[in-house]
Every structure is written in C-alpha cells, then in structure tokens.
Enzyme design. Structure first.
Site, PDB file in Angstrom:
ATOM      1  N   CYS A 392       0.812  -1.224   0.000  1.00 28.44           N
ATOM      2  CA  CYS A 392       0.000   0.000   0.000  1.00 28.44           C
ATOM      3  C   CYS A 392       0.843   1.272   0.000  1.00 28.44           C
ATOM      4  O   CYS A 392       0.534   2.234  -0.710  1.00 28.44           O
ATOM      5  CB  CYS A 392      -0.987  -0.006   1.165  1.00 28.44           C
ATOM      6  N   ASP A 516      -7.481   5.400  -1.510  1.00 25.17           N
ATOM      7  CA  ASP A 516      -7.141   4.165  -0.808  1.00 25.17           C
ATOM      8  C   ASP A 516      -6.409   3.198  -1.745  1.00 25.17           C
ATOM      9  O   ASP A 516      -6.989   2.684  -2.707  1.00 25.17           O
ATOM     10  CB  ASP A 516      -8.417   3.512  -0.273  1.00 25.17           C
ATOM     11  N   HIS A 518      -5.593   0.177  -1.232  1.00 20.67           N
ATOM     12  CA  HIS A 518      -5.901  -1.223  -0.947  1.00 20.67           C
ATOM     13  C   HIS A 518      -6.935  -1.815  -1.901  1.00 20.67           C
ATOM     14  O   HIS A 518      -7.252  -3.005  -1.809  1.00 20.67           O
ATOM     15  CB  HIS A 518      -6.396  -1.359   0.504  1.00 20.67           C
TER      16      HIS A 518
END
Length: 559
Positions: A392, A516, A518
C-alpha cells in the site's frame, strides 16, 4: 442597448500585479457582450504572439496606465489607476467609462480540428515563404469544409460564414451538438432529445473542395491539370490539432472561418520551427514538430506551443521563459513543460490508470482544500503485480510520483516496487535482501525515495493517536493551498493517500478525502467512488490506538 463587459478573474489578478506600461487584450466580442479573457505583453509589434492563443480569442483592446496613451483603434481600454477602470469605444470613436463584471470562468465551447496537410519546403527561405503564402490563401478561401465528428453535419466555408448541411442554418453551437450520433446509431440523436455535454471538445475533420484551381472557363471541369516544376524542395505531411473557443450561444454558421483561423495560427507556429531547422540542417533532415496544448489554472484558457521532438525541456527553457513573460507569469512552476500538457477526455480514456478519481464527488464543505493538478490512482494488483497485503505505501508513493510527472516536474517513469526497493538499498537505508521482498515501507522511506529519485524534499508530520488527526487539519489545508501535492500517511499496518481536507473553523472535527491504495479491482470509477475507495472519511477513520506519520512532499520552486 449598451454592451456588457465581462473580465475573467485570472486576468484581473494578473493585471493587478503587472508591472508593465501596456499590454494587448484578447477576448470574444459578441452582439451584447465583450468578454476579456487574457492579455499579452507584446514586446515586439511585428511578432505574431496571438498564434499561441486559440482561435476565437481575438485582439479587442489594450491595457495602459493612462487612457490618453491608448489608441482609438482599440474597442476596449482597461486602465490601472488607483483601481482598474474599463472604457469602451463609443460611436464617435471616443472612450466612455463603463462598469464591468468579474467572473471566475467563461462558458465556452472548445472546438478541435485534427487533420493532416502537406507543406512544401525549399532550401531557400523566400521560396518557402511563397509556398506558405499560397497554402494560407487556400486555407482561408472557400475551399475548406469541416465535418463534425460522430455526425452528418458539414460546414462549408463561404466568406465570413459557413453553409450548414445536416442541420438547420440557424442553429447555435449548443444546439449543433444534439446532432451528434453514437457509432451504432442510424437515427439522428436530435430526435431523442440528447442532452448537451459541455465538458467535451467538439471534433471536426477538414476536407478540401475538389473544384480545380487555375482552370480557364473554357476548360471542362473534368479535365486534368498537370504542373511540372524543377525545384530543390521537400514535401512534409504535418499533423494538425487545433483549438478554437466560441460561446455556446453563438450561431453555428460562424464556426467555419474560426476553424480556418485556428489552422492558420497553428501552421504559422509550425513553420517558425521548420524554418529555424532549415537554418541549421539540410532539408532532408527536417523533423516534424509536435503540438502541445496547455490550459494553466493561472490563465484559464488554452495555450498552444510547438516543440521540436528532439529538443529537451532544458534546451527549450529560453523559449518557455519568453512565453511566461508574454503572459507575465512567475518563473516558479514548469507550466509549459511537455509533462504539463492539457488532458482532453480521450487522454483520460486512454490512460492505464484512472486520473483524478476524486472528480465527480461532492467537493463542497465548510473549508475545503484539495490536491492541485493531476495524479494517477495506483492501487493493489495493478500491472499484473500481486502486492496485496504489503504494497500500500509503495502504491501511495507511485501516486505521488505520478503527480510530479503530470505537473511537468520530472520526465522519469513511475518506479516499480523493485525500483523503489533498490533505491532504498542504494542509499543504505535497507540491506540487499530487501530487494524483491514483500516488506512494508513507511512515510520516512517514501520521503527518502522522493528525495533520491526526484530531488523533492518533504515535511514529516506525526500524531501519537488517530484521535489527534483533526488537530493537524490547518497544517494539512495549508499544505494543499501552498504545495498542492498528495500526502502519504502511514499508521499501524496501513498506508493511505490524503488528497483533500475539510474542517470547521473551530477544528473540532475534520473530513479527509482519501485515495485508498488497498483497492484490488479494475479501473471502474463508479465502483471506486461508490464503495469508498476514493471518498470523504470522517476523523474516526483513523484509529485511536495507532500512531500516524504523514509525508508531505514540497512543490519545488522550479521552472
């Protein structure tokens, strides 16, 4: 009826800090309104500075320190005294004071022409000029016609107007867009009451009339004309991509001559480069220059520049500096570097990664500050690389580096996980075994990579608990206003990218616009936004039992 005068706010801001004595104003003059969009500091009266402007923006006036110094051949006069004053030429050729309105943007249609035109060059510059003059005569004659993409609408140039085919002669530009068709449609979309999409450029193709030139009246139109001339010349096929801007309410019949002017301006720009090449190389070694469109936030209008394909940004620095000076722009940002070119809708569609995934979200609030410019959304599993569960922060770093690339600060490609790991090994931060591992990195490693790979410095902010994140809202907002770069944040076992913040004045609470990394799915913007992979998060998003470090990259003062 009196004429309404509208000034673009970016123009007013530039004039307020402008130190020059005079400047030339460009804008759009319609029946009821004059819109002044920009100014150029034209240092040499014989230079065609306006060729870098989109067609449709024409010279309409002058700026000065005293009204007496402005010639009466200008329709609009702006004078900077204690405050900016506006004057308009009356019927008796005298200036009268008029009020003006300042707006943040002007609702204009963008028209593009993509075409190829053969250009003849000679080793003798005067002969090349004759070729150019003849081609310009052809472009601005009634030989040109344009067909609107995805439609059956054609515009045939006829004097200062166009004859429309496939649409009524009296439609305006906005109404013209309703005649566009989808590829799989046979029926005209106008019958389906298609809505107008104003953020997409209208694309046109150029076609030439097939009527033979130079034929005497007693020669049948079907008879061939053959010319044979011995010249030391060379023919190049130039690719054109022109920009024009017109009000949506303008009659569509006005478009044709404006499109011809756009081609004229771009041809002159390209010929300047080609003739410069001819002074230093043989005619057979000429390279075709490339077109770059820019749309700087500080100008709010298009600028078109022509760059030689083999010249580096560094070698073009002197020319770019001239362009900055023409617009009186500071030399603190690489506004006209190739990497900072404007992106049209087709460019976003062709990008491997989604660009600016926050666009389309509700970005209003109490005190909103956002990332400036463009970035690419890098996330888990992209490029067929499985970094699920450990990559990440690498992806956040990739998004940040894409920002520096898309703003023209670097030409280097976005580094892979392997290259990021190798960078950290090379500077002695990690052992050799780190390369090709699945080990995490944090905000400090991100700052090390930015400094090593790009020469970019960073500020590190930290909080001992996620509950303290709202206390940093003012600093984060100031960062976005000043530097505008994405922020990497790491805490616990997760890393994210902050691209915006919204907070109330008492800073009791804040919202964070999160990118994000992820996400593991495909490049589906609707899913990414609706499922919260790019969206606003409350301060409770940050865990109270985790500490967080933030890497705030600083925008270089670089030209």
């Amino acid at each position: 009826m009196s004429t309404k005068v509208v000034l673009l706010s970016t123009l007013v801001k530039r004039l307020e800090r402008y130190q020059g004595e005079s400047a030339v104003l460009y804008g759009i003059k319609s029946v009821k309104t004059v819109t002044v969009v920009t100014f150029l500091n034209q240092q040499k009266v014989d230079e065609n500075y306006e060729n870098i402007l989109p067609a449709g923006l024409e010279r309409i006036g002058a700026f000065g320190r005293c009204l007496d110094e402005i010639n009466s051949d200008n329709y609009i006069a702006l004078v900077q005294d204690e405050k900016l004053k506006c004057f308009i030429q009356d019927q008796d050729n005298s200036f009268k004071s008029v009020p003006f309105k300042t707006v943040d943007d002007v609702d204009l249609a963008t028209l593009r022409v993509e075409t190829k035109i053969s250009v003849q060059l000679s080793s003798k510059e005067e002969e090349t000029d004759r070729f150019l003059e003849k081609l310009l005569d052809k472009i601005n004659s009634d030989a040109a016609s344009f067909v609107m993409d995805k439609s059956k609408v054609a515009l045939l140039c006829s004097g200062d107007k166009s004859v429309l085919y496939g649409a009524p002669q009296d439609v305006n530009v906005e109404e013209l867009t309703t005649y566009m068709q989808d590829e799989d449609e046979e029926e005209n979309i106008k019958t389906k009451k298609k809505s107008v999409v104003k953020d997409v450029a209208l694309l046109f193709k150029l076609y030439w009339s097939t009527v033979l030139e130079d034929a005497s009246s007693d020669v049948p139109q079907c008879a061939p004309l053959i010319y044979h001339q011995r010249r030391n010349s060379h023919v190049l096929c130039l690719s054109f991509d022109t920009i024009s801007v017109v009000p949506w309410s303008d009659p569509a019949e006005n478009i044709g001559p404006i499109l011809c002017m756009a081609i004229t301006r771009q041809l002159k720009l390209m010929m300047e480069d080609l003739k410069e090449q001819l002074r230093h190389t043989s005619i057979r070694n000429i390279e075709i220059p490339k077109i770059f469109h820019f749309h700087p936030e500080s100008l709010q209008h298009y600028v078109t520049l022509v760059y030689h394909p083999q010249r580096s940004d560094q070698s073009l620095e002197s020319y770019r500096k001239d362009v900055h000076q023409w617009f009186d722009l500071p030399l603190d940002r690489p506004i006209f570097k190739r990497g900072n070119k404007h992106w049209f809708a087709i460019d976003y569609e062709n990008s491997r990664q989604l660009i600016n995934t926050h666009m389309g979200l509700n970005l209003t609030g109490s005190n909103v500050s956002l990332v400036q410019g463009r970035y690419a959304y890098h996330h888990y599993m992209q490029d067929n690389f499985d970094d699920n569960g450990w990559g990440c922060a690498y992806r956040s770093l990739q998004s940040i580096i894409s920002w520096f690339r898309l703003q023209g600060y670097t030409e280097r490609t976005v580094p892979t996980h392997h290259e990021i790991q190798q960078c950290l090994v090379d500077i002695g931060d990690k052992p050799p075994s780190f390369v090709k591992s699945r080990q995490w990195i944090g905000s400090m490693e991100v700052s090390f990579c930015l400094q090593t790979l790009l020469g970019v410095e960073s500020t590190i902010l930290n909080v001992s608990s996620g509950a303290e994140m709202s206390s940093k809202a003012q600093q984060i907002a100031e960062h976005f206003r000043t530097h505008g770069t994405p922020i990497m944040i790491g805490g616990g076992v997760l890393a994210h990218t902050i691209i915006g913040i919204d907070f109330k004045e008492d800073m009791a609470d804040a919202r964070f616009l999160i990118l994000d990394p992820h996400y593991t799915g495909g490049e589906d913007l609707r899913v990414i936004q609706n499922k919260g992979w790019c969206n606003w998060k409350p301060s409770s998003f940050w865990k109270a039992d985790s500490f967080y470090n933030m890497c705030l990259p600083l925008r270089p003062t670089s030209f």
